[in-house]
Design a protein around this motif. Structure first.
Motif, PDB file in Angstrom:
ATOM      1  N   CYS A 269      10.378  12.638 -22.669  1.00  0.00           N
ATOM      2  CA  CYS A 269      11.123  11.465 -23.126  1.00  0.00           C
ATOM      3  C   CYS A 269      12.511  11.898 -23.579  1.00  0.00           C
ATOM      4  O   CYS A 269      12.639  12.874 -24.315  1.00  0.00           O
ATOM      5  CB  CYS A 269      10.462  10.808 -24.322  1.00  0.00           C
ATOM      6  N   ILE A 284       4.515   4.628 -24.230  1.00  0.00           N
ATOM      7  CA  ILE A 284       3.912   5.426 -23.150  1.00  0.00           C
ATOM      8  C   ILE A 284       2.407   5.515 -23.364  1.00  0.00           C
ATOM      9  O   ILE A 284       1.617   5.318 -22.446  1.00  0.00           O
ATOM     10  CB  ILE A 284       4.552   6.837 -23.100  1.00  0.00           C
ATOM     11  N   ALA A 386       7.860   1.957 -19.035  1.00  0.00           N
ATOM     12  CA  ALA A 386       6.643   2.688 -19.401  1.00  0.00           C
ATOM     13  C   ALA A 386       5.656   2.702 -18.242  1.00  0.00           C
ATOM     14  O   ALA A 386       5.081   3.740 -17.921  1.00  0.00           O
ATOM     15  CB  ALA A 386       6.010   2.040 -20.633  1.00  0.00           C
ATOM     16  N   VAL A 390       4.479   6.186 -16.342  1.00  0.00           N
ATOM     17  CA  VAL A 390       3.064   6.563 -16.397  1.00  0.00           C
ATOM     18  C   VAL A 390       2.510   6.690 -14.969  1.00  0.00           C
ATOM     19  O   VAL A 390       1.795   7.652 -14.652  1.00  0.00           O
ATOM     20  CB  VAL A 390       2.238   5.549 -17.235  1.00  0.00           C
TER      21      VAL A 390
END
Lengths: 396, 293
Positions: A269, A284, A386, A390
């Motif tokens: 991040c 996340i 997000a 992911v």
């Protein structure tokens, strides 16, 4: 900033706070001579790492060996030191990898009548430093605070006036001290409060604080953390820093003026602002991923600093995808865009990169990225970002 | 109406001759803030952004009628700058500077409390205060804000921008937005602001962004339960933060099992506050809170 126990004890001794005599050593042979030099019938060999819980902690390759050992001969001191030095010590605070022991502290034994606790922190609610003592010495103080908070006694004190003698007397009484021990406690309490203010500490802790057979108070352990914001006033304290105790990525980030905390996941991040950086980690996780770090590039970061941030993230083998989440305030989105392009040129992206930009100069920033040949997954809004990162980390 | 600052506020910038001070002063002027002067010791007589620079805050009060200040001086001089402003009679003091020693703030806090009880300090280590459409004092991007009924308060800068942007996109404007600052000791607390928002005629709902560390959110929750009639929504950052690690802000650390996101969320929920699960859901949480009341 943290320091070692032996360094804290030197600061204590210099401030007139009673501590046992001790010698810091780096080899087993030196441990044996230290035992002889101290001259007592027994001594304690203590591993010097920044993490707490050393007594219960164990050497990774030899779980029967703890980080603190009582010894009764020079040979035993040498053996204990040999078992600790160069080995990773695993405690509740180190994580499963442990922290390598580079020095041990050989300290004279002392005659313990009672074990107490002492700590000083800056209390947010009263906006002042506060001295805390407890009858439950040698225990995990967090557990004491949870189960028997009535056994912790507190005295807030003014930074400039310091702890008043009457405050010491009240605390000493609550600890059940009498006679000469009250005078010894008053001397120690006021000295350590003075030290706390003088050196801009953020934490000072003595656990256990012991009452000896003759009724004197002595600091058997010592832990000091310093306020990073005030280190500029204390160049001598800055020299006590032991960078080998720190996470290499955190150290590198610190040198570049970035705020970085290593975590265990696989999504890197890069965010501006601590609150947004924490929220990005939360987001996340909410979408089924695991952040590999906290990274706040701050408001005033330049392209070079942000590029360094990319180098740190991309150099971590655990990182399978990177999320850049910027809401420009002081930070301009164009600065981030330049850094992305610079990092692409000089570092290269070996993992997918998801970028979400908003705020100051957002249009220009987005345009710079769109017009470049860098392979970027752009995201609109937080949830989209997000989900995309992911998915990217999962596919990698 | 609004809280703390409005179109009549006469603002100075302490540290206007520094790079950050000048850059953000320029943005504030462009937003419409009445920035009347700058103060930098030793640089009196100069002109920056067409505004006079004075050596002392007292001079700027006397000659320009200044009543609010934003502070951009370096950390070692921030405590002095805050107390200089208070002593000169400035009533709204906004300290943007990051990195002020915590014991400096402990001293400043006591002096303000005892000697200048009318002065309001916001910060340090904060993005500032904005009353949309009227006055911006700080480093937030002005364009994301829009005038309206929501009072916004937060311990974090960019997270506030995020919330404000979500509100603006939901057509929920803001009365006044305040960044409290990320340090362990800051001037204005959530509770101070809750009192102001509750009393403010223009504010109809309150959005609060907290984070791990300390107990400010728990105290705010208890206050809301007893004293606040307006709808409140909240978000807490740092659910995934490990204990014992300082997360950027000096104040954002879970220590001794205290200051976890779970504790804070439980206290807020118990007080009837609408808590956003995701940071993407802050604006809609506020909307739900308004509809519920």
């Amino acid at each position: 900033m943290n320091i070692h126990e032996f360094q804290a004890k030197k600061l204590f001794r210099d401030a007139g706070i009673a501590v046992p005599r001790g010698i810091v050593v780096e080899t087993p042979e030196e441990a044996a001579s230290a035992f002889k030099e101290l001259g007592g019938p027994l001594a304690v060999v203590k591993a010097q790492i920044h993490a707490g819980g050393r007594g219960k902690g164990t050497i990774k390759s030899n779980p029967s060996q703890h980080g603190v050992e009582l010894v009764k001969s020079a040979e035993a001191a040498e053996k204990a030191a040999a078992a600790m030095l160069g080995e990773p010590l695993v405690t509740i605070q180190t994580g499963p990898e442990g922290q390598t022991v580079r020095r041990v502290y050989v300290e004279e034994g002392c005659d313990i009548a009672r074990e107490l606790y002492l700590g000083i922190v800056v209390d947010r609610a009263s906006a002042s430093p506060v001295l805390m003592v407890s009858t439950e010495g040698g225990m995990d103080i967090e557990e004491v605070a949870e189960k028997t908070p009535e056994l912790i006694f507190k005295a807030p004190f003014d930074a400039d006036r310091g702890l008043m003698p009457y405050q010491s007397r009240v605390l000493a009484q609550k600890l059940g001290l009498t006679g000469a021990s009250v005078r010894s406690a008053d001397k120690m309490f006021r000295a350590i409060c003075k030290l706390f203010v003088k050196l801009d500490c953020s934490l000072a802790e003595v656990n256990p604080l012991v009452v000896t057979g003759s009724g004197d108070l002595m600091a058997l352990d010592g832990k000091i953390n310093f306020d990073d914001n005030a280190i500029f006033r204390h160049p001598d304290i800055a020299e006590l820093r032991d960078t080998s105790e720190e996470n290499p990525n955190e150290l590198r980030a610190g040198k570049a003026g970035l705020s970085y905390v290593q975590l265990e996941g696989n999504i890197g991040c890069l965010v501006n602002g601590a609150g947004l950086a924490m929220s990005t980690m939360d987001l996340i996780k909410l979408h089924g991923g695991q952040p590999s770090n906290f990274l706040d590039v701050g408001g005033g970061a330049k392209t070079e600093q942000v590029t360094e941030a990319f180098r740190i993230l991309l150099g971590d083998p655990n990182v399978k995808a990177v999320l850049v989440n910027i809401f420009g305030g002081i930070m301009q989105c164009t600065t981030i865009a330049s850094a992305v392009l610079e990092a692409y040129k000089t570092v290269g992206f070996n993992v997918p990169l998801v970028v979400r930009l908003e705020g100051t100069e957002v249009e220009e920033g987005r345009k710079m990225l769109a017009e470049s040949d860098v392979d970027i997954i752009t995201a609109e809004g937080l949830t989209d970002a997000a989900k995309k990162v992911v998915a990217a980390a999962g596919a990698a | 109406m609004s809280i703390l600052i409005n179109k009549g506020t006469r603002v100075i910038c302490q540290g206007i001759t520094g790079k950050a001070g000048e850059f953000h002063s320029k943005n504030c002027i462009e937003y419409g803030t009445q920035l009347v002067a700058g103060v930098t010791p030793g640089k009196g007589g100069q002109t920056v952004l067409d505004r006079p620079v004075y050596d002392t805050v007292a001079e700027s009060v006397e000659k320009e009628g200044a009543d609010a200040t934003m502070i951009f001086v370096p950390p070692p001089f921030t405590a002095d700058a805050i107390l200089e402003a208070a002593d000169a009679g400035i009533k709204v003091i906004i300290a943007i500077t990051e990195g002020v020693p915590v014991l400096d703030m402990a001293r400043v806090y006591k002096v303000l409390e005892n000697e200048y009880p009318d002065a309001v300090l916001v910060g340090p280590n904060c993005p500032g205060v904005i009353t949309p459409g009227e006055c911006k004092m700080g480093i937030m991007p002005g364009y994301i804000h829009t005038p309206g009924p929501v009072g916004v308060m937060s311990r974090s800068g960019t997270l506030t921008y995020e919330a404000v942007w979500q509100l603006t996109n939901l057509k929920l404007g803001q009365s006044t937005c305040v960044g409290l600052g990320g340090d362990p000791i800051v001037g204005t607390s959530f509770i101070d602001l809750l009192k102001m928002y509750e009393a403010d005629g223009k504010t109809e709902a309150i959005m609060m962004m907290g984070e791990i560390g300390g107990t400010a959110e728990e105290e705010a929750a208890a206050y809301v339960k007893e004293h606040v009639t307006k709808p409140v929504a909240a978000f807490i950052a740092g659910r995934t933060a490990p204990p014992g690690k300082r997360m950027g802000h000096a104040g954002a650390i879970i220590s001794g099992g205290k200051g976890t996101a779970e504790d804070k969320i439980a206290a807020l929920t118990d007080a009837g506050i609408e808590v956003a699960e995701s940071p993407a859901d802050m604006g809609t949480a506020l909307k739900r809170a308004m509809e519920r009341k």
